[in-house]
Write a protein that holds these residues in place. Structure first.
Motif, mmCIF file in Angstrom:
data_model
loop_
_atom_site.group_PDB
_atom_site.id
_atom_site.type_symbol
_atom_site.label_atom_id
_atom_site.label_comp_id
_atom_site.label_asym_id
_atom_site.label_seq_id
_atom_site.Cartn_x
_atom_site.Cartn_y
_atom_site.Cartn_z
ATOM 1 N N LYS A 216 0.830 -1.209 0.000
ATOM 2 C CA LYS A 216 0.000 0.000 0.000
ATOM 3 C C LYS A 216 0.862 1.256 0.000
ATOM 4 O O LYS A 216 0.571 2.231 -0.699
ATOM 5 N N ASP A 217 1.956 1.234 0.776
ATOM 6 C CA ASP A 217 2.840 2.397 0.833
ATOM 7 C C ASP A 217 3.568 2.587 -0.497
ATOM 8 O O ASP A 217 3.731 3.715 -0.968
ATOM 9 N N CYS A 218 4.001 1.480 -1.096
ATOM 10 C CA CYS A 218 4.682 1.569 -2.394
ATOM 11 C C CYS A 218 3.735 2.103 -3.473
ATOM 12 O O CYS A 218 4.138 2.876 -4.333
ATOM 13 N N SER A 219 2.482 1.713 -3.406
ATOM 14 C CA SER A 219 1.494 2.164 -4.388
ATOM 15 C C SER A 219 1.323 3.678 -4.329
ATOM 16 O O SER A 219 1.110 4.342 -5.349
ATOM 17 N N LYS A 220 1.417 4.233 -3.128
ATOM 18 C CA LYS A 220 1.272 5.690 -2.972
ATOM 19 C C LYS A 220 2.412 6.438 -3.677
ATOM 20 O O LYS A 220 2.236 7.578 -4.118
ATOM 21 N N MET A 221 3.562 5.776 -3.786
ATOM 22 C CA MET A 221 4.729 6.420 -4.410
ATOM 23 C C MET A 221 4.497 6.684 -5.885
ATOM 24 O O MET A 221 5.160 7.536 -6.481
ATOM 25 N N MET A 222 3.582 5.966 -6.496
ATOM 26 C CA MET A 222 3.310 6.142 -7.921
ATOM 27 C C MET A 222 2.707 7.511 -8.232
ATOM 28 O O MET A 222 2.748 7.968 -9.373
ATOM 29 N N HIS A 223 2.162 8.166 -7.210
ATOM 30 C CA HIS A 223 1.408 9.399 -7.444
ATOM 31 C C HIS A 223 2.140 10.650 -6.952
ATOM 32 O O HIS A 223 1.590 11.748 -7.018
ATOM 33 N N ILE A 224 3.371 10.470 -6.484
ATOM 34 C CA ILE A 224 4.145 11.632 -6.018
ATOM 35 C C ILE A 224 4.704 12.381 -7.216
ATOM 36 O O ILE A 224 5.245 11.765 -8.144
ATOM 37 N N LYS A 225 4.593 13.700 -7.198
ATOM 38 C CA LYS A 225 5.083 14.512 -8.308
ATOM 39 C C LYS A 225 6.310 15.306 -7.886
ATOM 40 O O LYS A 225 6.578 15.497 -6.726
#
Length: 216
Positions: free
Chosen positions: A207-216
């Motif tokens: 879940k934490d890794c998935s959030k990294m996909m949306h960091i700009k």
């Protein structure tokens, strides 16, 4: 080096047996189709032509001597189920069975499989992560809870070091390595400064890794 038995040489079984052999393991393959067996003879240690639903044939293989037995039959679930059960009855140490449907997994586990794999589903999930998410170049889900991603450096991180971004505390993931110009370099210092041309190999809770996909 491990001793591996691969039963069923379809597309998955072929690639599995070939790669495991390339990694330096002893591999024995079994299939009813002589042509499939012949094609793999240069790559594996041993091979046998026959129907593994025949208990006598399985007995002749000495399945208890293998570290892992793979059941890679995809077009006949009944055969896969029976062979999985027979392998455990004959003393197989660890049986990994291929499944095409979720319902098949339940029956395989109840009938002796130590682990069930879904090759097509797993590849589809990995592809979805890789091609359907922004800034993701590769994705590996090691378990249901732990993943490794290769992502580009977020624009907001460029020119800052790992310590300043506070990656571990802020995002709850670890930067394992940096990929630059085709080389993978382990990260050993929090003083590393992020560059736009780099890719980051990160690991952590899915879940934490998935959030990294949306960091700009």
């Amino acid at each position: 080096m491990k001793s591996i038995l691969v039963i069923g040489i379809g597309r998955f079984g072929l690639h599995l047996a070939t790669r495991i052999a390339e990694l330096g393991n002893e591999v024995m393959i079994v299939d009813k189709d002589e042509e499939k067996i012949t094609d793999l003879l240069p790559f594996v240690t041993h091979a046998k032509i026959g129907d593994c639903m025949d208990e006598k044939l399985l007995q002749s293989l000495g399945v208890s001597n293998f570290d892992i037995c793979f059941v890679c039959i995809g077009d006949n679930f009944q055969a896969s189920l029976e062979i999985t059960s027979l392998l455990k009855d004959l003393g197989a140490k660890y049986v990994v069975s291929k499944a095409d449907r979720a319902i098949h997994e339940k029956f395989l586990l109840r009938n002796g499989a130590d682990e069930v794999i879904h090759p097509e589903r797993d590849v589809a999930l990995r592809a979805a992560r890789k091609y359907g998410a922004r800034n993701v170049f590769d994705y590996f889900e090691l378990t249901d809870d732990f993943s490794i991603l290769e992502i580009g450096v977020p624009d907001s991180w460029v020119g800052k070091n790992i310590k300043r971004v506070n990656v571990r505390s802020r995002y709850n993931v670890n930067i394992i390595a940096i990929k630059l110009d085709g080389r993978t370099i382990p990260v050993t210092s929090a003083e590393h400064v992020f560059e736009q041309s780099e890719h980051l190999i990160i690991g952590g809770n899915t879940k934490d890794c998935s959030k990294m996909m949306h960091i700009k």
